[in-house]
Design a protein around this motif. Structure first.
Motif, short mmCIF file in Angstrom:
data_model
loop_
_atom_site.label_atom_id
_atom_site.label_comp_id
_atom_site.label_asym_id
_atom_site.label_seq_id
_atom_site.Cartn_x
_atom_site.Cartn_y
_atom_site.Cartn_z
N PRO A 16 -4.06 5.07 -1.17
CA PRO A 16 -4.63 5.12 0.01
C PRO A 16 -5.94 5.46 -0.52
O PRO A 16 -6.91 6.10 -1.87
CB PRO A 16 -3.76 6.68 -0.03
N GLN B 183 6.09 -3.96 3.81
CA GLN B 183 4.74 -5.04 3.85
C GLN B 183 4.99 -5.47 2.87
O GLN B 183 4.25 -7.22 2.96
CB GLN B 183 4.30 -3.28 3.00
N SER C 218 9.36 1.02 3.77
CA SER C 218 7.69 0.99 4.01
C SER C 218 7.52 -0.48 2.77
O SER C 218 6.60 -1.29 3.36
CB SER C 218 6.60 2.31 3.89
N THR D 145 0.54 10.27 2.48
CA THR D 145 1.68 10.95 2.54
C THR D 145 2.79 10.78 1.88
O THR D 145 3.41 11.60 1.11
CB THR D 145 2.46 11.09 4.16
N GLN D 146 3.02 9.85 1.10
CA GLN D 146 3.74 9.18 0.19
C GLN D 146 3.35 9.54 -0.88
O GLN D 146 4.55 9.61 -1.72
CB GLN D 146 4.48 7.55 0.64
N ARG E 175 0.22 4.82 1.55
CA ARG E 175 0.12 5.61 1.90
C ARG E 175 -0.19 7.26 1.71
O ARG E 175 0.80 7.82 0.45
CB ARG E 175 0.86 5.98 3.34
N THR F 191 0.65 -1.67 -0.10
CA THR F 191 -0.31 0.05 -0.24
C THR F 191 0.65 0.97 0.00
O THR F 191 1.92 1.08 0.78
CB THR F 191 -0.92 0.32 1.51
N GLU G 94 -8.18 9.48 3.02
CA GLU G 94 -6.66 9.68 3.15
C GLU G 94 -6.29 10.48 2.22
O GLU G 94 -5.04 11.28 2.47
CB GLU G 94 -6.30 8.27 3.18
#
Ligand SMILES: Cc1ncc(COP(=O)(O)O)c(C=O)c1O
Length: 484
Positions: free
Chosen positions: A52, A241, A237, A8-9, A6, A4, A56
């Motif tokens: 996201p 994951q 990240s 902000t990413q 995010r 996934t 979000e």
């Protein structure tokens, strides 16, 4: 588990999406969809990644949820997003856009061809003398069987000494000699990667490594590089994951982008890989080819406390590909397992070439100094002529290695490769360096050729580029080509 990204990413990857050219003509949602498509086409946002939730992303971009909703809808309609109610939305490419790299090697015998698909130097002057000296050494081995699955002792010791001199204490038992770097990767994959296991690679990356991974039927995930190289947070990240079985990375003057991984990130990478249960395979093919006198960061393996980093490297790039000399640096027990593995592959490498390697390695400094001067002059000239003939292309000057990664003025890489062939130039277009046919806006240009060849090659490419606009040819790619 589906990785996934995010909110902000994704916001960071999207950067100034609202200032892109599409923005001037279209509403916010269309500009956002177009920016996401751009990330996918450039390989910076991998395929099969869960985006996201709408709320979000809206928060991260400080825009309304309706805009994100409309952008996702448009992406679904254009085939760039698959959604399942309750499960989320993940990235895809519209059917018909998939381009598989064949990975085939077909050597070119056409002497008039300017081959810019191959990033390799011709042999150094020292090779003939080293070969004669090795012939004198050969009788020492003639009374034995000649089989040395881990390599002959002298060459293993010479390679280990080079690692130790770089600040990475290494014993000869930690070195396994292979027939080139790709063979090293293949042996590691055979040992560590069961069919269908997840493996993480950079995008773009070395095409023949992708071919080796496909051959092992690995499940390939990508980490997209941008003009600054690796995105530390995103890569860590992804490791958390995806928990890949193995990650294959090229931190030293990455092929094709030329990026050098910063020292601080190397340590974080090793720690994160250890936590994720991921073995790191670090390809150091270009480690000797720093071109700007910079101090090199410590080897990734120097941060390894658990024997999870395997370093592969060899003589092909600094010395000569025709030697077929490579190696794996790993723990001594792993080297033993690799040697056992090799029995069912090719048993052992040639003795004479390893003896040549011993002589050449003893002259590393002198050979490399000449290589660096030559490559620096060729790189600088290539940068100059690209800026002159193709001013709309963007290039981050690499501080080492043998290639530039040019960002083109449109998604025309394959079309251009096709168009220059009748003009006697061979190119490896961007999609060959990625999975799933992305990277059409990029082209790798090596600076291993002589300056006159580079000048001639770029002039022909520039003329083909302008013709493409006039004739509007469609991108296509069908022939297997040599890429190194
Ligand atoms: C990153 C990388 N690894 C491995 C290789 C292959 O090396 P070898 O010819 O020793 O198999 C290359 C050749 O281009 C390369 O760029």
């Amino acid at each position: 588990m589906t990785p996934t990204v995010r909110g902000t990413q994704l916001a960071r990857l999207l950067g100034r999406w609202h200032a892109l050219p599409a923005r001037r003509r279209s509403p916010d949602y269309a500009a956002l969809a177009s920016a996401v498509r751009g990330l996918l086409a450039d390989g910076r946002l991998p395929l099969g990644v869960r985006l996201p939730a709408e709320r979000e992303l809206a928060d991260a971009l400080a825009i309304s949820r309706t805009t994100v909703s409309a952008a996702y809808r448009e992406l679904r309609e254009s085939g760039h997003l698959n959604s399942k109610r309750g499960a989320g939305s993940w990235t895809a490419l519209p059917s018909g856009l998939k381009v598989e790299g064949s990975g085939l090697w077909t050597s070119s015998e056409d002497l008039d061809l300017i081959d810019l698909s191959c990033a390799a130097l011709s042999a150094p002057d020292e090779l003939m003398a080293a070969t004669k000296a090795a012939l004198n050494d050969l009788p020492r081995y003639l009374n034995s069987t000649g089989y040395h699955p881990s390599g002959i002792p002298e060459f293993r010791a010479a390679v280990a000494a080079q690692f130790t001199a770089r600040g990475l204490p290494t014993s000869p038992e930690q070195i396994m000699v292979t027939n080139g770097v790709l063979h090293a990767l293949d042996l590691v994959l055979r040992l560590l990667v069961p069919v269908g296991a997840p493996v993480l690679v950079e995008s773009p990356t070395y095409p023949n490594a992708l071919a080796a991974l496909r051959d092992r039927r690995a499940r390939i995930s990508t980490h997209g590089l941008d003009e600054n190289g690796w995105d530390a947070e995103l890569l860590l990240s992804t490791l958390r994951q995806v928990r890949p079985r193995l990650a294959y990375l090229i931190p030293e003057f990455q092929n094709p982008t030329g990026h050098l991984m910063p020292a601080a990130f190397r340590e974080q990478l090793v720690v994160a890989a250890q936590r994720a249960g991921t073995d790191l395979v670090i390809d150091e093919s270009f480690v000797d080819l720093a071109l700007d006198g910079q101090e090199m960061p410590p080897a990734v393996a120097s941060f390894d406390r658990h024997g999870r980093v395997m370093t592969i490297g060899g003589m092909s790039k600094p010395f000569w590909g025709g030697l077929r000399l490579g190696w794996i640096r790993a723990s001594a027990p792993t080297v033993q397992r690799l040697a056992a593995q090799r029995v069912g592959v090719d048993t052992s490498g040639p003795v004479l070439e390893q003896l040549i390697g011993v002589h050449l390695l003893s002259q590393t400094e002198q050979v490399i100094a000449v290589r660096r001067n030559q490559l620096r002059a060729q790189r600088d000239e290539l940068l100059r002529i690209v800026a002159e003939h193709l001013p709309d292309w963007r290039v981050v000057p690499p501080s080492g290695g043998v290639t530039l990664w040019a960002e083109l003025d449109g998604p025309v890489s394959s079309a251009l490769a096709r168009a220059v062939e009748p003009l006697g130039v061979r190119l490896a277009p961007g999609p060959r360096f990625g999975v799933d046919g992305t990277l059409e806006r990029f082209l790798r240009l090596p600076f291993t050729q002589t300056i006159p060849e580079l000048q001639d090659g770029i002039a022909r490419i520039a003329s083909a580029r302008y013709d493409l606009d006039r004739t509007g040819s469609r991108p296509q790619w069908s022939e297997p080509e040599l890429i190194a």
